[in-house]
Design an enzyme around this catalytic site. Structure first.
Site, PDB file in Angstrom:
ATOM      1  N   HIS A 195       0.848  -1.210   0.000  1.00  5.93           N
ATOM      2  CA  HIS A 195       0.000   0.000   0.000  1.00  5.93           C
ATOM      3  C   HIS A 195       0.885   1.263   0.000  1.00  5.93           C
ATOM      4  O   HIS A 195       0.856   2.058   0.945  1.00  5.93           O
ATOM      5  CB  HIS A 195      -0.867  -0.066   1.260  1.00  5.93           C
TER       6      HIS A 195
ATOM      7  N   GLU B 283      -0.866   1.405  -5.391  1.00  7.32           N
ATOM      8  CA  GLU B 283      -0.668   0.172  -4.631  1.00  7.32           C
ATOM      9  C   GLU B 283      -0.707  -1.044  -5.555  1.00  7.32           C
ATOM     10  O   GLU B 283      -1.684  -1.205  -6.314  1.00  7.32           O
ATOM     11  CB  GLU B 283      -1.774   0.062  -3.580  1.00  7.32           C
TER      12      GLU B 283
HETATM   13  O1  TA6 Z   1      -6.118   1.718  -0.495  1.00  9.30           O
HETATM   14  C1  TA6 Z   1      -7.049   2.755  -0.326  1.00  9.30           C
HETATM   15  C2  TA6 Z   1      -7.786   2.528   0.994  1.00  9.30           C
HETATM   16  O2  TA6 Z   1      -8.498   1.319   0.993  1.00  9.30           O
HETATM   17  C3  TA6 Z   1      -8.690   3.745   1.255  1.00  9.30           C
HETATM   18  O3  TA6 Z   1     -10.063   3.427   1.074  1.00  9.30           O
HETATM   19  C4  TA6 Z   1      -8.356   4.123   2.699  1.00  9.30           C
HETATM   20  O4  TA6 Z   1      -9.128   3.357   3.607  1.00  9.30           O
HETATM   21  C5  TA6 Z   1      -6.876   3.762   2.725  1.00  9.30           C
HETATM   22  O5  TA6 Z   1      -6.835   2.479   2.088  1.00  9.30           O
HETATM   23  C6  TA6 Z   1      -6.185   3.822   4.045  1.00  9.30           C
HETATM   24  O6  TA6 Z   1      -6.666   2.835   4.885  1.00  9.30           O
HETATM   25  P1  TA6 Z   1      -6.089   2.808   6.393  1.00  9.30           P
HETATM   26  O7  TA6 Z   1      -6.748   1.618   7.008  1.00  9.30           O
HETATM   27  O8  TA6 Z   1      -4.592   2.667   6.304  1.00  9.30           O
HETATM   28  O9  TA6 Z   1      -6.464   4.139   7.004  1.00  9.30           O
END
Ligand code: TA6
Length: 304
Positions: A172, A276
């Protein structure tokens, strides 16, 4: 469980002049790499890469200015390892978003000084750190990080049990950019995506991606290389992946980032974009007993 305090790790895996381990006051350990090509720091919690800065260049990876290593809590920024599911769990809403791997302690399994001056370090997620209620499968999980002029990461899942299982996953990655209105992302033209901002509607990407509001898109069935073109920093960041059929592009924009409260300021969202490399939604991966799956990505940058 092998000793994973900084002193023991330095004895077993330290590399003079390249890799040393330090311990925070709260006991959390960080691997710190400094070689001729780059600087890099990786927390053992979550095998979470926090920083990566090529020599004589700006940082490639964004980390929130208010990010602090806290036991059991993921960091805003760097490269959170989302595993063994991506996003919310398919059936258990009380399971942690993006899986448990990013908030548990990984172990160091190997380190090496490579002939080209790069440094490789392998983290392993011990079965004992996997909550059996959430993940009752026998498996071996490693995150192999190679720090050189480019940054390589390989998330490997081996099924060492006697029944198949399915994983969702993502590296991510938060990238450092000059300003959100000075970048565009190429490589996903024509790809289909699920638009989280629009009730997960399935759409097709027309042209390159620019960001002028919240963007949260899960591109599916795509293995293409993506590029972040940054006119402000006059550089291009390449994201070349293997073993990944999904790519997520995310910027929370102002309202969501302020609500999340850990972007450092109301404008923190302007300095980052997530691209990601993942396997999620229809691209989740089924791993047969005895088989292994690897999600591999190489991040590199070039000046414009
Ligand atoms: O990858 C994008 C996502 O799924 C967004 O929807 C947001 O939730 C982000 O990840 C960050 O998630 P986190 O749990 O690290 O705050």
């Amino acid at each position: 469980m092998s000793q994973q305090d900084a002193a023991t790790l330095n004895q077993r895996f330290g590399i003079a002049g390249q890799l040393e381990f330090t311990q925070e006051t709260n006991g959390l350990v960080v691997a710190r790499i400094a070689n001729t090509h780059a600087l890099c720091a990786i927390a053992l919690q979550g095998a979470h890469l926090m920083t990566f800065q090529p020599t004589h260049e700006q940082p490639l990876i964004w980390l929130s200015p208010v990010a602090r290593l806290v036991p059991g809590k993921s960091l805003r920024g760097g490269v959170p390892v989302c595993w063994p599911w991506f996003g919310t769990h398919a059936s258990e809403s009380n399971f942690p978003a993006h899986g448990f791997a990013r908030t548990v302690l990984w172990q160091v399994a190997e380190s090496a000084a490579l002939p080209d001056g790069s440094t490789r370090i392998t983290f392993e997620l011990p079965q004992s750190a996997m909550p059996a209620m959430q993940w009752p499968h026998a498996c071996r999980v490693r995150n192999v990080v190679t720090v050189g002029k480019m940054l390589g990461m390989e998330l490997v899942t081996e099924n060492v049990g006697d029944a198949a299982f399915e994983i969702g996953e993502a590296l991510h990655t938060y990238f450092a950019i000059s300003d959100v209105d000075k970048v565009r992302i190429t490589g996903l033209e024509g790809a289909e995506y699920l638009d989280k901002v629009d009730d997960w509607q399935r759409k097709t990407q027309a042209g390159s991606i620019s960001i002028a509001s919240e963007v949260d898109r899960l591109y599916v069935n795509t293995e293409t290389e993506c590029v972040i073109e940054d006119a402000g920093l006059k550089r291009r960041i390449r994201i070349a992946k293997r073993g990944s059929r999904s790519t997520v592009v995310w910027n929370p924009w102002i309202e969501k980032s302020v609500k999340m409260g850990d972007f450092g300021s109301d404008t923190g969202y302007r300095s980052m974009v997530c691209v990601e490399s993942a396997n999620a939604a229809e691209n989740v991966v089924n791993i047969a007993p005895g088989a292994a799956h690897a999600l591999h990505v190489v991040y590199s940058m070039e000046r414009l």
